[in-house]
Design an enzyme around this catalytic site. Structure first.
Site, PDB file in Angstrom:
ATOM      1  CE  LYS A 154      -4.163  -1.955   0.537  1.00 57.83           C
ATOM      2  NZ  LYS A 154      -5.306  -1.721  -0.360  1.00 57.83           N
ATOM      3  CG  ASP A 178      -4.258  -0.814  -3.694  1.00 60.11           C
ATOM      4  OD1 ASP A 178      -4.593   0.203  -4.336  1.00 60.11           O
ATOM      5  OD2 ASP A 178      -5.071  -1.515  -3.060  1.00 60.11           O
ATOM      6  CD  GLU A 204      -5.759  -3.285  -6.291  1.00 56.90           C
ATOM      7  OE1 GLU A 204      -6.831  -3.217  -5.645  1.00 56.90           O
ATOM      8  OE2 GLU A 204      -4.899  -4.169  -6.108  1.00 56.90           O
ATOM      9  CG  ASP A 229     -10.100  -1.888  -5.633  1.00 51.47           C
ATOM     10  OD1 ASP A 229     -11.326  -2.137  -5.608  1.00 51.47           O
ATOM     11  OD2 ASP A 229      -9.389  -2.027  -4.624  1.00 51.47           O
ATOM     12  CE  LYS A 251     -10.650  -5.341  -3.271  1.00 58.05           C
ATOM     13  NZ  LYS A 251     -10.602  -3.980  -2.722  1.00 58.05           N
TER      14      LYS A 251
END
Length: 337
Positions: A154, A178, A204, A229, A251
Site C-alpha cells: 500500500k 496499490d 492498482e 479497483d 470485490k
C-alpha cells in the site's frame, strides 16, 4: 429457510493503514441461511469509503427476512435477482446473502462450490500478502514477519519510491502496488518507470475513481499494467474500464457477491482484460468464498483473514500463497463456536 444474522468486531494483528484511513478493528456481518439441516454462510464488512456500516446492513436485511425465508429451491442466479430487487443498491448486504445462498445450495448438492461450477483447480493463482502503509522500518518488519512469494504494498505517501526501494533490499518476492486513488497522472506514469525497475508486477487504482480522462492517459503511457479497483464496483463498470485499465479487481462486497462477480469476470475475459478478485479485511467466511473463483483469475488478493489477531471461522487455509480447500462442501466454512 431461516435467516440468522451475527455481528463481530474482527481485531487485527497490526494497525492497517492505506492512503485514506487506518484501523485496528474491522466490524463485520455474518449471514447464516439454514435449510433442511444444512447451513450456508456469507459475510460483508463495514466500509467508511462506501458509507456502509454493520448497523445499516443489519437494518436492511432484517426488513426482508420474511421474504427471504419463503425462498425454497431457486437457483443462486434466481435468488440473486430476488434479493437484488428487495435490497436495491445495498450491494454489501446482497453480497452476504448471495455467498450464504451459494454455500447452502452447493452443500445441498453435496459438492464444493468450485465443483458445482465445473472448475478445475490445478492451476490456481497464489494470493499476495498486504503490507499496509507505515514507517519504512515497520513495513520491513511486517514483511519479515510474514515471508511470502508476492506482496501487495500500500502506497500514497511522499516516500513511495523510497519505501519500495528499501523493501526490495530484503526480498526477491513479486511486488504489486496499490495506491488507493492517491496519485496524479504524472506521478503514476513517472512512478511506474521506477517501480518497474524494482520488480513491480502491476499498479492498482493509482488515480481517483472517476478520473476517466486520467485513466486513459495512464493506460496509454504507463510502462506497468494498471488494474481497476475503486473504478470497478458493479457489473456495468467492467465495460467502462475497457481501454482505461488492463484488468479489473472485483470485490464481492462491492458487486453483490459471487453470482455477480462471476458475470463480471466472464465479461472482463471476453474483453481481453486481466481478472483479479480482492478482499476486504474479512474473516475466513468471506475469504473462503473467494477461493472458489480462483480457476477464473489471473491474480488474487485474499489475505484478509491472515491479517486478523483471531478468526471467527475455519475454511480454506493458505500456506506461502497457496490456497488449500476445506474438506467441507460449499465454501467449506464453519463458524468457530
Amino acid at each position: 429457510m431461516k435467516v440468522v444474522l451475527r455481528t463481530f468486531d474482527l481485531k487485527l494483528k497490526h494497525t492497517f493503514t492505506i492512503s485514506r484511513e487506518s484501523y485496528d478493528v474491522q466490524p463485520t456481518l455474518i449471514v447464516e441461511l439454514q435449510s433442511e439441516g444444512f447451513s450456508g454462510y456469507g459475510e460483508a464488512t463495514s466500509n467508511p469509503y462506501y458509507k456502509i456500516t454493520v448497523a445499516s446492513m443489519q437494518h436492511n436485511l432484517e426488513k426482508i427476512i420474511p421474504f427471504i425465508e419463503k425462498i425454497t429451491d431457486e437457483t443462486p442466479e434466481e435468488f440473486w435477482d430476488i434479493a437484488h430487487r428487495l435490497l436495491g443498491n445495498d450491494m454489501f448486504s446482497l453480497c452476504a446473502l448471495d455467498i450464504a445462498y451459494n454455500d447452502l445450495y452447493a452443500r445441498k448438492k453435496d459438492k464444493k462450490l468450485y465443483e458445482l461450477w465445473g472448475y478445475a483447480t490445478n492451476n490456481n493463482p497464489k494470493t499476495d500478502f498486504t503490507i499496509g502503509i507505515d514507517r519504512i522500518e515497520k513495513m520491513v518488519s511486517k514483511m519479515k514477519e510474514m515471508p511470502w512469494p508476492i506482496y501487495k504494498i500500500k502506497l500514497g505517501t511522499k516516500e513511495d519510491i523510497a519505501i519500495v526501494t528499501e523493501l526490495r533490499t530484503h526480498t526477491d518476492a513479486i511486488f504489486r502496488i496499490d495506491a488507493n486513488c492517491s496519485w496524479t497522472v504524472d506521478e503514476t506514469i513517472n512512478n511506474a518507470v521506477e517501480l518497474k525497475k524494482l520488480g513491480v508486477e502491476f499498479l492498482e487504482q493509482p488515480l481517483q475513481a472517476d478520473n476517466w480522462e486520467g485513466h486513459a492517459a495512464v493506460f496509454k503511457h504507463s510502462v506497468l499494467p494498471v488494474i481497476a479497483d475503486e473504478s470497478c464496483i458493479i457489473e456495468d463498470d467492467v465495460a467502462k474500464c475497457h481501454h482505461h485499465f488492463h484488468g479489473v479487481n472485483v470485490k464481492l462486497v462491492k458487486c453483490g457477491g459471487l453470482t455477480s462477480a462471476r458475470r463480471m469476470i466472464a465479461h472482463a475475459k471476453k474483453l481481453g482484460m486481466k481478472t483479479m478478485v480482492g478482499c476486504m479485511t474479512e474473516s475466513s467466511v468471506g475469504i473462503s468464498a473467494i477461493a472458489h473463483l480462483l480457476p477464473e483469475l489471473n491474480y488474487v488478493d485474499m489475505d484478509g483473514a491472515l491479517l486478523l489477531a483471531e478468526d471467527i471461522a475455519t475454511g480454506i487455509t493458505i500456506s506461502n500463497g497457496i490456497i488449500n480447500y476445506s474438506e467441507l462442501n460449499g465454501t467449506g466454512v464453519q463458524l468457530i463456536s
